[in-house]
Design a protein around this motif. Sequence first.
Motif, PDB file in Angstrom:
ATOM      1  N   ASP A  37       0.833  -1.207   0.000  1.00 23.34           N
ATOM      2  CA  ASP A  37       0.000   0.000   0.000  1.00 23.34           C
ATOM      3  C   ASP A  37       0.867   1.256   0.000  1.00 23.34           C
ATOM      4  O   ASP A  37       0.586   2.225  -0.715  1.00 23.34           O
ATOM      5  N   THR A  38       1.943   1.227   0.783  1.00 17.87           N
ATOM      6  CA  THR A  38       2.850   2.381   0.829  1.00 17.87           C
ATOM      7  C   THR A  38       3.535   2.589  -0.516  1.00 17.87           C
ATOM      8  O   THR A  38       3.661   3.726  -1.000  1.00 17.87           O
ATOM      9  N   ALA A  39       3.974   1.486  -1.138  1.00 19.11           N
ATOM     10  CA  ALA A  39       4.635   1.588  -2.442  1.00 19.11           C
ATOM     11  C   ALA A  39       3.682   2.110  -3.504  1.00 19.11           C
ATOM     12  O   ALA A  39       4.068   2.900  -4.378  1.00 19.11           O
ATOM     13  N   ALA A  40       2.421   1.693  -3.432  1.00 19.83           N
ATOM     14  CA  ALA A  40       1.439   2.147  -4.421  1.00 19.83           C
ATOM     15  C   ALA A  40       1.183   3.644  -4.289  1.00 19.83           C
ATOM     16  O   ALA A  40       1.018   4.355  -5.292  1.00 19.83           O
ATOM     17  N   ARG A  41       1.166   4.132  -3.051  1.00 27.49           N
ATOM     18  CA  ARG A  41       0.934   5.565  -2.846  1.00 27.49           C
ATOM     19  C   ARG A  41       2.095   6.397  -3.379  1.00 27.49           C
ATOM     20  O   ARG A  41       1.916   7.543  -3.784  1.00 27.49           O
ATOM     21  N   HIS A  42       3.290   5.807  -3.377  1.00 28.45           N
ATOM     22  CA  HIS A  42       4.454   6.515  -3.899  1.00 28.45           C
ATOM     23  C   HIS A  42       4.670   6.227  -5.390  1.00 28.45           C
ATOM     24  O   HIS A  42       5.690   6.624  -5.960  1.00 28.45           O
ATOM     25  N   ALA A  43       3.727   5.531  -5.995  1.00 28.11           N
ATOM     26  CA  ALA A  43       3.763   5.238  -7.433  1.00 28.11           C
ATOM     27  C   ALA A  43       5.035   4.512  -7.846  1.00 28.11           C
ATOM     28  O   ALA A  43       5.587   4.753  -8.922  1.00 28.11           O
ATOM     29  N   ASP A  44       5.512   3.609  -6.974  1.00 27.35           N
ATOM     30  CA  ASP A  44       6.690   2.805  -7.316  1.00 27.35           C
ATOM     31  C   ASP A  44       6.194   1.431  -7.763  1.00 27.35           C
ATOM     32  O   ASP A  44       5.884   0.564  -6.947  1.00 27.35           O
ATOM     33  N   ALA A  45       6.113   1.243  -9.065  1.00 27.53           N
ATOM     34  CA  ALA A  45       5.519   0.027  -9.614  1.00 27.53           C
ATOM     35  C   ALA A  45       6.342  -1.215  -9.281  1.00 27.53           C
ATOM     36  O   ALA A  45       5.786  -2.290  -9.020  1.00 27.53           O
ATOM     37  N   TYR A  46       7.670  -1.083  -9.266  1.00 25.57           N
ATOM     38  CA  TYR A  46       8.514  -2.258  -9.038  1.00 25.57           C
ATOM     39  C   TYR A  46       8.452  -2.723  -7.581  1.00 25.57           C
ATOM     40  O   TYR A  46       8.388  -3.923  -7.303  1.00 25.57           O
ATOM     41  N   VAL A  47       8.470  -1.771  -6.667  1.00 24.17           N
ATOM     42  CA  VAL A  47       8.360  -2.144  -5.253  1.00 24.17           C
ATOM     43  C   VAL A  47       6.988  -2.746  -4.980  1.00 24.17           C
ATOM     44  O   VAL A  47       6.854  -3.727  -4.235  1.00 24.17           O
ATOM     45  N   THR A  48       5.965  -2.170  -5.593  1.00 27.06           N
ATOM     46  CA  THR A  48       4.617  -2.717  -5.431  1.00 27.06           C
ATOM     47  C   THR A  48       4.541  -4.143  -5.963  1.00 27.06           C
ATOM     48  O   THR A  48       3.936  -5.024  -5.347  1.00 27.06           O
ATOM     49  N   GLU A  49       5.165  -4.375  -7.119  1.00 26.40           N
ATOM     50  CA  GLU A  49       5.161  -5.715  -7.713  1.00 26.40           C
ATOM     51  C   GLU A  49       5.882  -6.715  -6.816  1.00 26.40           C
ATOM     52  O   GLU A  49       5.433  -7.855  -6.638  1.00 26.40           O
ATOM     53  N   LEU A  50       7.001  -6.290  -6.238  1.00 21.91           N
ATOM     54  CA  LEU A  50       7.755  -7.177  -5.348  1.00 21.91           C
ATOM     55  C   LEU A  50       6.946  -7.504  -4.094  1.00 21.91           C
ATOM     56  O   LEU A  50       6.923  -8.658  -3.638  1.00 21.91           O
ATOM     57  N   ALA A  51       6.279  -6.500  -3.551  1.00 21.25           N
ATOM     58  CA  ALA A  51       5.453  -6.729  -2.361  1.00 21.25           C
ATOM     59  C   ALA A  51       4.300  -7.670  -2.673  1.00 21.25           C
ATOM     60  O   ALA A  51       3.974  -8.568  -1.880  1.00 21.25           O
ATOM     61  N   ASN A  52       3.678  -7.489  -3.825  1.00 23.37           N
ATOM     62  CA  ASN A  52       2.568  -8.370  -4.210  1.00 23.37           C
ATOM     63  C   ASN A  52       3.052  -9.799  -4.460  1.00 23.37           C
ATOM     64  O   ASN A  52       2.336 -10.764  -4.171  1.00 23.37           O
TER      65      ASN A  52
END
Length: 226
Positions: free
Chosen positions: A144-159
Amino acid sequence: MPTSTSRSQVLNLAILGYLAQGPQHGYALRKALNLSLGTFRTLSYGSLYPALRRLEADGLIESHEDPKIPGTRRKRITYSISGAGHDYLDNQLSSAGPSDWEDGTFDVRFTMFSSTDSATRLRILEGRYARMLERREALVLWADTAARHADAYVTELANHGLDQVNAEVQWLERMIEEERAIQKPTPTRRAPRTPQKGSQKEKASQQGTKATGGHQTTSREPIKEN
């Protein structure tokens, strides 16, 4: 991540667990640990043999030198678990604590579930389940934090991590359900009650009643004539 001390303890437990199945050479033991246990996929001889020497010094394992193979310079050594090693292993397998449901340690304990009692197995599974729920909550927050910062790669890794945790949570739920079913006592059925047998006098009375068509008869003494 396990510390160096805990990793050493886990390695000792894994070695004893494999040697409890039968004597093995160092090469076969390392291969078994590398293939079966994720914690020791990069286990080197530089880590294995010092552990074997420590276990032998503690009297938990024994080493036997095999006859020299023709055409080779090195002598093969066979390792086997001692009586004290069996006692130590049994004691370790009958207990469980927070370190047993951490990464790496859990894998080792799970491979020894066949030699572990059901109550201890369930405690380890439930502990691992609680740990995975905590990890899932942290990953959701991270994504959720990565998505708010619009970091697609971090979001993908978290998912990606979240998918792995969810898969393990589902697997643990199934394992816990099966383990609880093993512990659940089987209801016992009561045998049907059989009527108590009456006394011989009652039986005779009933038979007499049947013989007279349902009317009881009494015996009479003959009348004496004067």
